[in-house]
Scaffold this active site. Structure first.
Site, PDB file in Angstrom:
ATOM      1  N   SER A  11      53.459 -18.309 -42.920  1.00  0.00           N
ATOM      2  CA  SER A  11      53.948 -16.983 -42.540  1.00  0.00           C
ATOM      3  C   SER A  11      55.476 -17.000 -42.570  1.00  0.00           C
ATOM      4  O   SER A  11      56.051 -17.367 -43.595  1.00  0.00           O
ATOM      5  CB  SER A  11      53.383 -16.617 -41.162  1.00  0.00           C
ATOM      6  N   HIS A  38      51.704 -14.593 -45.388  1.00  0.00           N
ATOM      7  CA  HIS A  38      51.856 -13.238 -44.849  1.00  0.00           C
ATOM      8  C   HIS A  38      53.004 -12.547 -45.564  1.00  0.00           C
ATOM      9  O   HIS A  38      54.077 -13.106 -45.697  1.00  0.00           O
ATOM     10  CB  HIS A  38      52.164 -13.280 -43.350  1.00  0.00           C
ATOM     11  N   ASP A 131      47.931 -17.001 -36.589  1.00  0.00           N
ATOM     12  CA  ASP A 131      46.924 -16.957 -37.646  1.00  0.00           C
ATOM     13  C   ASP A 131      46.795 -18.372 -38.232  1.00  0.00           C
ATOM     14  O   ASP A 131      47.774 -19.105 -38.313  1.00  0.00           O
ATOM     15  CB  ASP A 131      47.375 -15.950 -38.723  1.00  0.00           C
TER      16      ASP A 131
END
Lengths: 191, 280
Positions: A11, A38, A131
């Site tokens: 991310s 992401h 996540d």
């Protein structure tokens, strides 16, 4: 155990991390790689093109129902989840965001675990949310190998720290060592 | 005796096949050719949040308990949608499709798999602004009765309105988005006039057949949930519905390229996935 596929989740700070990892993978690498970074839902396929230009393996945005080939890195498209099918094709979905993210790392990790079982390597890199931790745990439960980037080296340590806390991964490594691990003779199943 | 995860995985795959077969034979809903990864994930999530031990238990409960079956159907359906999703798609509709549609005295447009209806109303707004709405019949269909009911009501959460307003403008909106709804408490009630020419109906793309000849089919982000065979079958259904010179609008990650109907269509825009059926 010899592994057949590698799935990477990242991310915040992930593009830089991927830029240090994917270009070091040699052409003809005998495993498929799935990458979930992401990214803004409105972005185009810039990231795949950018990484492809710098890499010896083929890096591309994943297409729906595409057949998985080794030596290729498939990037989850912006605003779609990437699912790995057990017949070794890929599916995309527009399901709800998971952990505020679409693509979500967890969903790709989980479905890759169903498909590859104990022959999967899961890697969590830098990121500012959580996540990927649950997905990495699934990979471990299915007998796969789990690696997390050394949090002190990560641009953002939250995601690796959470993954380490939840999963107790096999290895906690810096990016360079992580690539060395993947390239260790016998680690990946030869073609 | 504790089984290892790979053994469990193998057993679960058998159970999922049996569950889908049971679901089809008992209730007529056919998920057998859906993306298996999608179905499996949803079923395992349902199992994890239930008190049941195995998918086989879940199957038994589903067969005997209609309410449980309905909650399972909700798990398996895909109801994520928004107004003016992918504004570039709607801009292209205005630029490339509307001028052709304007040449017809009367139009039929089918929104297949419309879920809660946001994209149907988006399209209706475009048609209004382009002066075509009054001569258009819109069919909006989904297999899920609950979502069709939501679509028919046309009442959405006010929370999303800011996002929709921005998307409406990006999609080439000519007026103010607030012209199209009435804010009441935490809801946005879409104007009745948008509904006048929309027929909402239950229709299952997997098991039902052609019901009308149409000038355009819009089916966005539904085919990605199907396997290749089912994609092919549903595209054939769309092809059978479309007049020559008609349009097919798919999601940005969907294509007809690998299907049997590919040669009968030209691609109007490779990015936004709008196809036109050839005249001959």
């Amino acid at each position: 155990m010899q592994y057949k596929a590698v799935v990477i989740g990242s991310s915040a700070g992930g593009l830089n991390a991927l830029k240090s990892v994917l270009p070091l993978i040699p052409a003809g690498f005998p495993a498929a790689i799935f990458v979930v970074q992401h990214i803004s839902p409105d972005s185009d396929n810039y990231m795949a093109r950018f990484l492809n230009q710098r890499s010896k393996i083929h890096v591309k945005e994943a297409d729906d129902k595409e057949k998985i080939e080794v030596g290729t890195a498939y990037i989850a498209p912006p605003n779609y989840h990437l699912l790995v099918e057990e017949d070794f094709t890929l599916s995309l979905s527009v399901d709800e965001k998971i952990n505020y993210s679409r693509p979500s790392i967890d969903i790709t990790f989980e479905t890759a675990a169903y498909a590859y079982g104990s022959q999967l390597v899961g890697i969590v890199l830098t990121g500012a949310n959580t996540d990927g931790a649950f997905g990495l745990l699934t990979i471990k439960n299915y007998g796969g190998y789990t690696i997390v980037q050394q949090p002190s080296e990560a641009e953002s340590s939250i995601m690796p720290s959470e993954a380490i806390r939840l999963v107790k991964p096999h290895k906690i490594l810096k990016l360079n060592d992580l690539v060395m691990k993947l390239l260790e003779p016998g680690f990946i199943l030869p073609k | 005796m504790r089984k290892n995860q790979e053994e469990i995985n193998e057993i679960q795959n058998i159970e999922i096949e049996l569950l889908l077969e049971a679901l089809y034979r008992r209730y007529g809903y056919d998920f057998r050719d859906y993306s298996r990864a999608h179905v499996k994930r949803r079923i395992l999530n349902r199992l994890a949040s239930s008190q049941l031990k195995t998918i086989s238990n879940l199957q038994g409960k589903m067969l005997y308990d209609k309410q449980y079956f309905e909650s399972l159907i909700r798990d398996l359906s895909i109801n994520v949608t928004e107004m003016f999703r992918d504004p570039a798609f709607y801009r292209l509709i205005r630029k490339e499709v509307i001028p052709v549609l304007k040449t017809y005295p009367f139009l039929k447009i089918w929104h297949a798999g419309c879920a809660t209806g946001e994209e149907v109303y988006s399209f209706a707004i475009i048609l209004k602004e382009e002066g075509l709405y009054n001569r258009t019949q819109i069919y909006a269909t989904d297999f899920n009765r609950d979502v069709i009911e939501t679509a028919r009501r046309g009442i959405y959460s006010i929370e999303n309105i800011k996002n929709y307003t921005a998307k409406y403008q990006k999609a080439g909106g000519k007026f103010s988005f607030s012209d199209y709804y009435l804010a009441k408490y935490d809801s946005a009630i879409l104007n009745q006039s948008l509904k006048a020419n929309i027929v909402f109906a239950e229709h299952n793309l997997v098991t039902d057949s052609v019901f009308a000849e149409v000038n355009m089919v819009v089916c966005r982000n539904v085919l990605i949930y199907f396997n290749r065979d089912l994609q092919n079958k549903v595209l054939k259904l769309f092809d059978d519905s479309l007049i020559k010179g008609g349009f097919l609008g798919l999601g940005t990650k969907e294509t007809i390229m690998f299907s049997n109907i590919a040669s009968k269509y030209t691609c109007i825009n490779p990015k936004e996935k709008i196809f036109k059926k050839k005249i001959s």
